[in-house]
Motif scaffolding. Structure first.
Motif, PDB file in Angstrom:
ATOM      1  N   ALA A 105       0.836  -1.204   0.000  1.00  0.00           N
ATOM      2  CA  ALA A 105       0.000   0.000   0.000  1.00  0.00           C
ATOM      3  C   ALA A 105       0.870   1.252   0.000  1.00  0.00           C
ATOM      4  O   ALA A 105       0.583   2.223  -0.715  1.00  0.00           O
ATOM      5  N   ASP A 106       1.950   1.230   0.800  1.00  0.00           N
ATOM      6  CA  ASP A 106       2.881   2.364   0.822  1.00  0.00           C
ATOM      7  C   ASP A 106       3.461   2.626  -0.566  1.00  0.00           C
ATOM      8  O   ASP A 106       3.589   3.771  -1.005  1.00  0.00           O
ATOM      9  N   LEU A 146       2.177   1.914  -3.465  1.00  0.00           N
ATOM     10  CA  LEU A 146       1.164   2.470  -4.362  1.00  0.00           C
ATOM     11  C   LEU A 146       0.973   3.956  -4.112  1.00  0.00           C
ATOM     12  O   LEU A 146       0.855   4.754  -5.064  1.00  0.00           O
ATOM     13  N   TYR A 147       0.962   4.350  -2.833  1.00  0.00           N
ATOM     14  CA  TYR A 147       0.814   5.775  -2.510  1.00  0.00           C
ATOM     15  C   TYR A 147       2.054   6.558  -2.932  1.00  0.00           C
ATOM     16  O   TYR A 147       1.945   7.692  -3.417  1.00  0.00           O
ATOM     17  N   LEU A 182     -12.232   7.719   2.302  1.00  0.00           N
ATOM     18  CA  LEU A 182     -11.065   7.070   2.901  1.00  0.00           C
ATOM     19  C   LEU A 182     -11.177   7.002   4.422  1.00  0.00           C
ATOM     20  O   LEU A 182     -10.859   5.982   5.037  1.00  0.00           O
ATOM     21  N   PHE A 230      -2.370  -5.023   3.998  1.00  0.00           N
ATOM     22  CA  PHE A 230      -2.641  -4.155   2.852  1.00  0.00           C
ATOM     23  C   PHE A 230      -3.894  -3.312   3.090  1.00  0.00           C
ATOM     24  O   PHE A 230      -3.890  -2.092   2.867  1.00  0.00           O
ATOM     25  N   SER A 268      -3.437  -0.583   5.782  1.00  0.00           N
ATOM     26  CA  SER A 268      -2.601   0.531   5.345  1.00  0.00           C
ATOM     27  C   SER A 268      -3.239   1.329   4.216  1.00  0.00           C
ATOM     28  O   SER A 268      -3.217   2.560   4.231  1.00  0.00           O
ATOM     29  N   ILE A 269      -3.833   0.654   3.236  1.00  0.00           N
ATOM     30  CA  ILE A 269      -4.398   1.361   2.079  1.00  0.00           C
ATOM     31  C   ILE A 269      -5.599   2.204   2.485  1.00  0.00           C
ATOM     32  O   ILE A 269      -5.922   3.206   1.838  1.00  0.00           O
ATOM     33  N   SER A 270      -6.277   1.802   3.575  1.00  0.00           N
ATOM     34  CA  SER A 270      -7.466   2.534   4.024  1.00  0.00           C
ATOM     35  C   SER A 270      -7.160   3.496   5.166  1.00  0.00           C
ATOM     36  O   SER A 270      -8.079   4.101   5.722  1.00  0.00           O
ATOM     37  N   THR A 319      -1.689   7.211   6.667  1.00  0.00           N
ATOM     38  CA  THR A 319      -0.681   6.776   5.697  1.00  0.00           C
ATOM     39  C   THR A 319      -0.661   7.722   4.507  1.00  0.00           C
ATOM     40  O   THR A 319       0.401   8.113   4.007  1.00  0.00           O
ATOM     41  N   ILE A 320      -1.859   8.093   4.066  1.00  0.00           N
ATOM     42  CA  ILE A 320      -1.972   9.007   2.922  1.00  0.00           C
ATOM     43  C   ILE A 320      -1.353  10.359   3.260  1.00  0.00           C
ATOM     44  O   ILE A 320      -0.610  10.943   2.469  1.00  0.00           O
ATOM     45  N   TRP A 355       2.466  10.163   3.056  1.00  0.00           N
ATOM     46  CA  TRP A 355       3.041  10.157   1.713  1.00  0.00           C
ATOM     47  C   TRP A 355       2.837  11.489   1.002  1.00  0.00           C
ATOM     48  O   TRP A 355       3.678  11.912   0.212  1.00  0.00           O
TER      49      TRP A 355
END
Length: 210
Positions: free
Chosen positions: A46-47, A49-50, A71, A114, A117-119, A123-124, A127
């Motif tokens: 996920a990291d 991808l961001y 999100l 995943f 982290s992606i949700s 994290t967003i 990044w």
């Protein structure tokens, strides 16, 4: 020296206790090293991808209020579901002597990391904020090949921390009592639920305030 500094940056960013670390500890104590490490690897995907989104300029999409609300609320759902499921599984193993806990597949452990982290909007924000500023600075000083090398150094730091958590939790599995494991699982679940409620609050505040 610059490369090593970015490795340390990755470690320092991964070290604070958050949903992924809590899930890694819980998986390591219950199911061992590989499951704990795969949670970390799922989070790293996920990291990545961001990081790619920031690099190619898709970060503007993440700034729309509708996207941010989705999100926050999706992150709330994932963390609440994971936390409640952990509590239910722990309660079953505690109250039923004949209950045999079903071990998750390796893919499920990877998917857990995943999804968490992606949700995770935090994290967003990392990044977009920290990596975005690092990228803006390095773009003016280095060539694209060097930028990817320094970005890889951040991931090396994150990987080292994930390995450390997986080793510690899986090692503790062999000598920590079952009761202590249950307590740690409950505390990890409470941590996940707390983050989930916080994300839900922020999502609803943004939704109702817009």
């Amino acid at each position: 020296m610059i490369f090593f500094g970015h490795v340390l940056l990755g470690i320092s960013l991964a070290a604070p206790i958050g949903p992924v670390n809590a899930a890694q500890l819980e998986k390591g104590l219950k199911h061992g090293f590989l499951h704990s490490w795969l949670v970390g690897l799922g989070a790293m995907l996920a990291d990545a991808l961001y990081m790619l989104a920031v690099y190619i300029g898709l970060s503007q999409l993440l700034m729309y209020e509708g996207v941010k609300v989705f999100l926050w609320l999706f992150g709330c759902f994932v963390l609440l579901y994971t936390g409640i499921e952990t509590i239910v599984e722990t309660a079953k193993s505690k109250n039923q002597l004949t209950y045999t806990r079903k071990k998750p597949s390796l893919f499920q452990s990877f998917g857990t990391g995943f999804l968490i982290s992606i949700s995770n909007p935090l994290t967003i924000l990392f990044w977009l904020g920290i990596y975005g500023s690092v990228l803006a600075k390095t773009l003016t000083l280095y060539e694209s090949s060097q930028i990817w090398l320094l970005s890889s150094a951040i991931f090396i730091g994150i990987t080292l921390w994930d390995l450390f958590i997986a080793i510690v939790s899986s090692t503790a599995k062999s000598f920590v009592s079952e009761k202590t494991k249950q307590i740690i699982s409950i505390l990890s679940a409470i941590s996940l639920i707390s983050f989930g409620l916080y994300f839900g609050y922020l999502g609803l505040t943004l939704l109702l305030g817009s």
